[in-house]
Every structure is written in structure tokens, then in C-alpha cells.
Design a protein around this motif. Structure first.
Motif, PDB file in Angstrom:
ATOM      1  N   LEU A 189      24.969  33.460  31.312  1.00 58.15           N
ATOM      2  CA  LEU A 189      25.945  34.445  31.767  1.00 58.15           C
ATOM      3  C   LEU A 189      27.359  33.891  31.955  1.00 58.15           C
ATOM      4  O   LEU A 189      28.339  34.569  31.627  1.00 58.15           O
ATOM      5  N   PHE A 190      27.461  32.685  32.492  1.00 55.46           N
ATOM      6  CA  PHE A 190      28.758  32.202  32.951  1.00 55.46           C
ATOM      7  C   PHE A 190      29.566  31.572  31.821  1.00 55.46           C
ATOM      8  O   PHE A 190      29.039  30.780  31.036  1.00 55.46           O
ATOM      9  N   ASN A 191      30.830  31.917  31.775  1.00 52.33           N
ATOM     10  CA  ASN A 191      31.791  31.298  30.855  1.00 52.33           C
ATOM     11  C   ASN A 191      32.617  30.300  31.668  1.00 52.33           C
ATOM     12  O   ASN A 191      33.568  30.673  32.347  1.00 52.33           O
ATOM     13  N   LEU A 192      32.235  29.033  31.605  1.00 58.96           N
ATOM     14  CA  LEU A 192      32.892  28.030  32.437  1.00 58.96           C
ATOM     15  C   LEU A 192      34.374  27.865  32.114  1.00 58.96           C
ATOM     16  O   LEU A 192      35.174  27.540  33.000  1.00 58.96           O
ATOM     17  N   ASN A 193      34.743  28.080  30.857  1.00 59.64           N
ATOM     18  CA  ASN A 193      36.159  27.974  30.499  1.00 59.64           C
ATOM     19  C   ASN A 193      36.986  29.033  31.226  1.00 59.64           C
ATOM     20  O   ASN A 193      38.068  28.748  31.756  1.00 59.64           O
ATOM     21  N   LEU A 194      36.458  30.250  31.271  1.00 64.26           N
ATOM     22  CA  LEU A 194      37.153  31.332  31.961  1.00 64.26           C
ATOM     23  C   LEU A 194      37.223  31.053  33.460  1.00 64.26           C
ATOM     24  O   LEU A 194      38.269  31.246  34.093  1.00 64.26           O
ATOM     25  N   ILE A 195      36.124  30.576  34.028  1.00 63.47           N
ATOM     26  CA  ILE A 195      36.103  30.286  35.465  1.00 63.47           C
ATOM     27  C   ILE A 195      37.020  29.109  35.789  1.00 63.47           C
ATOM     28  O   ILE A 195      37.636  29.070  36.857  1.00 63.47           O
ATOM     29  N   ALA A 196      37.134  28.169  34.861  1.00 63.53           N
ATOM     30  CA  ALA A 196      38.060  27.048  35.072  1.00 63.53           C
ATOM     31  C   ALA A 196      39.502  27.542  35.129  1.00 63.53           C
ATOM     32  O   ALA A 196      40.310  27.043  35.930  1.00 63.53           O
ATOM     33  N   VAL A 197      39.833  28.522  34.303  1.00 64.13           N
ATOM     34  CA  VAL A 197      41.183  29.102  34.344  1.00 64.13           C
ATOM     35  C   VAL A 197      41.416  29.806  35.682  1.00 64.13           C
ATOM     36  O   VAL A 197      42.473  29.660  36.302  1.00 64.13           O
ATOM     37  N   ALA A 198      40.417  30.567  36.140  1.00 57.34           N
ATOM     38  CA  ALA A 198      40.538  31.239  37.437  1.00 57.34           C
ATOM     39  C   ALA A 198      40.711  30.215  38.558  1.00 57.34           C
ATOM     40  O   ALA A 198      41.518  30.413  39.474  1.00 57.34           O
ATOM     41  N   THR A 199      39.952  29.127  38.484  1.00 58.93           N
ATOM     42  CA  THR A 199      40.068  28.069  39.494  1.00 58.93           C
ATOM     43  C   THR A 199      41.468  27.467  39.483  1.00 58.93           C
ATOM     44  O   THR A 199      42.060  27.224  40.545  1.00 58.93           O
ATOM     45  N   ALA A 200      42.003  27.242  38.292  1.00 59.39           N
ATOM     46  CA  ALA A 200      43.358  26.692  38.183  1.00 59.39           C
ATOM     47  C   ALA A 200      44.383  27.650  38.792  1.00 59.39           C
ATOM     48  O   ALA A 200      45.326  27.210  39.468  1.00 59.39           O
ATOM     49  N   MET A 201      44.193  28.951  38.579  1.00 58.22           N
ATOM     50  CA  MET A 201      45.118  29.931  39.154  1.00 58.22           C
ATOM     51  C   MET A 201      45.134  29.841  40.677  1.00 58.22           C
ATOM     52  O   MET A 201      46.190  29.854  41.311  1.00 58.22           O
ATOM     53  N   LEU A 252      51.486  36.200  42.330  1.00 63.87           N
ATOM     54  CA  LEU A 252      51.140  36.381  40.917  1.00 63.87           C
ATOM     55  C   LEU A 252      49.902  35.575  40.545  1.00 63.87           C
ATOM     56  O   LEU A 252      49.021  36.073  39.828  1.00 63.87           O
ATOM     57  N   PHE A 253      49.813  34.334  41.033  1.00 57.44           N
ATOM     58  CA  PHE A 253      48.615  33.529  40.777  1.00 57.44           C
ATOM     59  C   PHE A 253      47.384  34.176  41.411  1.00 57.44           C
ATOM     60  O   PHE A 253      46.297  34.190  40.809  1.00 57.44           O
ATOM     61  N   GLY A 254      47.544  34.707  42.631  1.00 54.17           N
ATOM     62  CA  GLY A 254      46.424  35.367  43.284  1.00 54.17           C
ATOM     63  C   GLY A 254      45.958  36.597  42.524  1.00 54.17           C
ATOM     64  O   GLY A 254      44.753  36.826  42.365  1.00 54.17           O
ATOM     65  N   ILE A 255      46.912  37.381  42.025  1.00 52.84           N
ATOM     66  CA  ILE A 255      46.565  38.578  41.247  1.00 52.84           C
ATOM     67  C   ILE A 255      45.889  38.189  39.942  1.00 52.84           C
ATOM     68  O   ILE A 255      44.935  38.843  39.494  1.00 52.84           O
ATOM     69  N   ALA A 256      46.360  37.094  39.310  1.00 54.51           N
ATOM     70  CA  ALA A 256      45.734  36.621  38.071  1.00 54.51           C
ATOM     71  C   ALA A 256      44.283  36.209  38.331  1.00 54.51           C
ATOM     72  O   ALA A 256      43.382  36.519  37.535  1.00 54.51           O
ATOM     73  N   PHE A 257      44.052  35.525  39.442  1.00 50.30           N
ATOM     74  CA  PHE A 257      42.684  35.133  39.801  1.00 50.30           C
ATOM     75  C   PHE A 257      41.803  36.364  39.978  1.00 50.30           C
ATOM     76  O   PHE A 257      40.682  36.414  39.460  1.00 50.30           O
ATOM     77  N   LEU A 258      42.303  37.354  40.692  1.00 48.24           N
ATOM     78  CA  LEU A 258      41.525  38.568  40.917  1.00 48.24           C
ATOM     79  C   LEU A 258      41.258  39.296  39.605  1.00 48.24           C
ATOM     80  O   LEU A 258      40.167  39.861  39.413  1.00 48.24           O
ATOM     81  N   GLY A 259      42.234  39.299  38.716  1.00 47.30           N
ATOM     82  CA  GLY A 259      42.049  39.944  37.420  1.00 47.30           C
ATOM     83  C   GLY A 259      40.909  39.308  36.630  1.00 47.30           C
ATOM     84  O   GLY A 259      40.080  40.016  36.026  1.00 47.30           O
ATOM     85  N   ILE A 260      40.854  37.980  36.644  1.00 44.10           N
ATOM     86  CA  ILE A 260      39.777  37.279  35.937  1.00 44.10           C
ATOM     87  C   ILE A 260      38.429  37.582  36.586  1.00 44.10           C
ATOM     88  O   ILE A 260      37.424  37.805  35.887  1.00 44.10           O
ATOM     89  N   GLU A 261      38.403  37.621  37.908  1.00 46.15           N
ATOM     90  CA  GLU A 261      37.141  37.905  38.594  1.00 46.15           C
ATOM     91  C   GLU A 261      36.656  39.322  38.312  1.00 46.15           C
ATOM     92  O   GLU A 261      35.461  39.545  38.095  1.00 46.15           O
ATOM     93  N   ILE A 262      37.565  40.279  38.320  1.00 44.00           N
ATOM     94  CA  ILE A 262      37.184  41.660  38.011  1.00 44.00           C
ATOM     95  C   ILE A 262      36.663  41.761  36.586  1.00 44.00           C
ATOM     96  O   ILE A 262      35.667  42.445  36.308  1.00 44.00           O
ATOM     97  N   TYR A 263      37.330  41.060  35.663  1.00 44.55           N
ATOM     98  CA  TYR A 263      36.877  41.052  34.265  1.00 44.55           C
ATOM     99  C   TYR A 263      35.471  40.474  34.163  1.00 44.55           C
ATOM    100  O   TYR A 263      34.613  41.007  33.446  1.00 44.55           O
ATOM    101  N   GLU A 264      35.216  39.379  34.883  1.00 46.76           N
ATOM    102  CA  GLU A 264      33.898  38.760  34.843  1.00 46.76           C
ATOM    103  C   GLU A 264      32.835  39.709  35.376  1.00 46.76           C
ATOM    104  O   GLU A 264      31.773  39.880  34.754  1.00 46.76           O
ATOM    105  N   PHE A 265      33.106  40.354  36.501  1.00 50.34           N
ATOM    106  CA  PHE A 265      32.138  41.295  37.068  1.00 50.34           C
ATOM    107  C   PHE A 265      31.872  42.456  36.105  1.00 50.34           C
ATOM    108  O   PHE A 265      30.720  42.861  35.902  1.00 50.34           O
ATOM    109  N   TYR A 266      32.937  42.997  35.529  1.00 51.93           N
ATOM    110  CA  TYR A 266      32.781  44.114  34.588  1.00 51.93           C
ATOM    111  C   TYR A 266      31.940  43.678  33.388  1.00 51.93           C
ATOM    112  O   TYR A 266      31.050  44.420  32.935  1.00 51.93           O
TER     113      TYR A 266
END
Length: 206
Positions: free
Chosen positions: A64-76, A108-122
Motif C-alpha cells: 500500500l505505502f509509497n515511501l517516496n511520496l511519504i518521504a516528500v511529505a516528511t520533508a515538507m 504553505l509547507f503545512g498545507i502541502a503536507f496535508l495535501g499529500i496526506e489527503i491524497y494518500e487517504f483518498y
């Protein structure tokens, strides 16, 4: 006449010394809140540790998990912690414009993180890996979603505080609020490092 008006509008020295919210009590109260939040996340981590491998014949973390995407969220989120630090440094210099700039970058970084998390959940729910699919996914959505709600609250708080600073400047009340928000924001970073390591990395590589 003007002197009389000025005296009427000025507060006595005693009043000025006592007409404020005690800073020490605010810090203590907020630390108590953070400790209660820490206990809540500890329970969520413990729950995930117990049921995190109960897949109910469903998909596992590696599926399920895309570590590359989660790494970007972590960086944000980690970058947002750095920019918040820059904002606090500018606050100490009493530089209102620069403080607002770095707070805006942090938001902006916080919103970017939330955007990635919402995308992952969806994406997970669209693939049929919703919270009701297995105990593992229930604990995952609860833990990560609770952290996401905290980031959402922190971002709203941050934007509200930016408006207050823009209107009233770096007055003592806004400085105190910034200090509390700074502790909250860095606390969320620490929690997320735990989520990234314990839920994502160990889930995929373990």
C-alpha cells in the motif's frame, strides 16, 4: 485639557504590571496539554503495535505505502519546522514583516503536507483499503489521521495568528501565542518522525 485626556487614557504603573496574562501559567498549561497529547499518541502507537500485523487476508504495508511520496511529505513537515524557527528568530528581532513572511512559508509547507496526506487517504480508500478493511488499516487511519487533524488545527491557528500579528503587531500576547504554537508545531514534527519510522518504514521493510 490635552494633558488631562492623556492622563485619563494612561494606565497606572501598578495596573500595567498586573494587567496581563501570567506568561508562566500559560507555558505550564500548554506543557500540560502537550503531555496529555503525548499520552494519547502513545496509546495510538501502542495500539498499532499490537494490531499492526492483523491484515485480515488483506493488503500489507508493502502493498500500500509509497515511501517516496511519504518521504516528500516528511520533508515538507521538517522544512516547516525550520521555517518556523526562522520566524521565531525574526520575532526576537521585532521584525514584523519578516516574521509574517516565514510564518507564511511555514503555512504553505503545512498545507502541502496535508495535501499529500489527503491524497494518500483518498488513494487507499479508492483501492478498497479503507479503515474497515482490517485492524491494521483501522489503527493506521486512526493514528495518521489524528496527527493530520493536529496539523490542520495548527495550520488554522497559524493563519489566525498571522492575521492578529498583521493587525496588532508583535505585542506580548502575540509573542506568547507564537511561543505556544512553536512548541505545538515542533511536537507534531517529533510525532511524525515516529509515525514515519514505526508505521511506514518498519511496515514496509519489516
Amino acid at each position: 485639557m490635552s494633558e488631562t485626556k492623556a492622563q485619563a487614557t494612561e494606565k497606572p504603573e501598578f495596573y500595567l504590571k498586573h494587567d496581563h496574562h501570567p506568561e508562566g501559567s500559560t507555558s505550564l498549561g500548554f506543557w500540560l496539554y502537550l503531555m496529555s497529547d503525548c499520552l494519547m499518541f502513545a496509546v495510538l502507537f501502542a495500539t498499532h503495535g499490537v494490531v499492526g500485523r492483523n491484515y485480515a487476508a488483506g493488503p500489507a504495508p508493502a502493498d500500500l505505502f509509497n515511501l517516496n511520496l511519504i518521504a516528500v511529505a516528511t520533508a515538507m513537515l521538517l522544512l516547516s519546522s525550520i521555517t518556523f524557527g526562522f520566524a521565531m528568530l525574526q520575532m526576537e528581532r521585532n521584525a514584523k514583516t519578516e516574521t509574517l513572511f516565514w510564518l507564511g512559508v511555514t503555512a504553505l509547507f503545512g498545507i502541502a503536507f496535508l495535501g499529500i496526506e489527503i491524497y494518500e487517504f483518498y488513494h487507499l480508500i479508492a483501492e478498497g483499503a479503507g479503515p474497515s478493511r482490517s485492524a491494521f488499516l483501522s489503527s493506521f487511519f486512526t493514528l495518521v489521521g489524528t496527527h493530520g487533524l493536529h496539523v490542520t488545527f495548527g495550520t488554522i491557528w497559524l493563519l489566525t495568528l498571522m492575521v492578529q500579528i498583521a493587525m496588532h503587531g508583535l505585542i506580548p500576547e502575540n509573542r506568547r501565542r507564537l511561543m505556544c504554537l512553536s512548541m505545538f508545531w515542533h511536537f507534531l514534527d517529533v510525532i511524525w518522525i515516529g509515525v514515519f519510522s514505526f508505521v511506514y518504514l518498519m511496515g514496509v521493510l519489516g
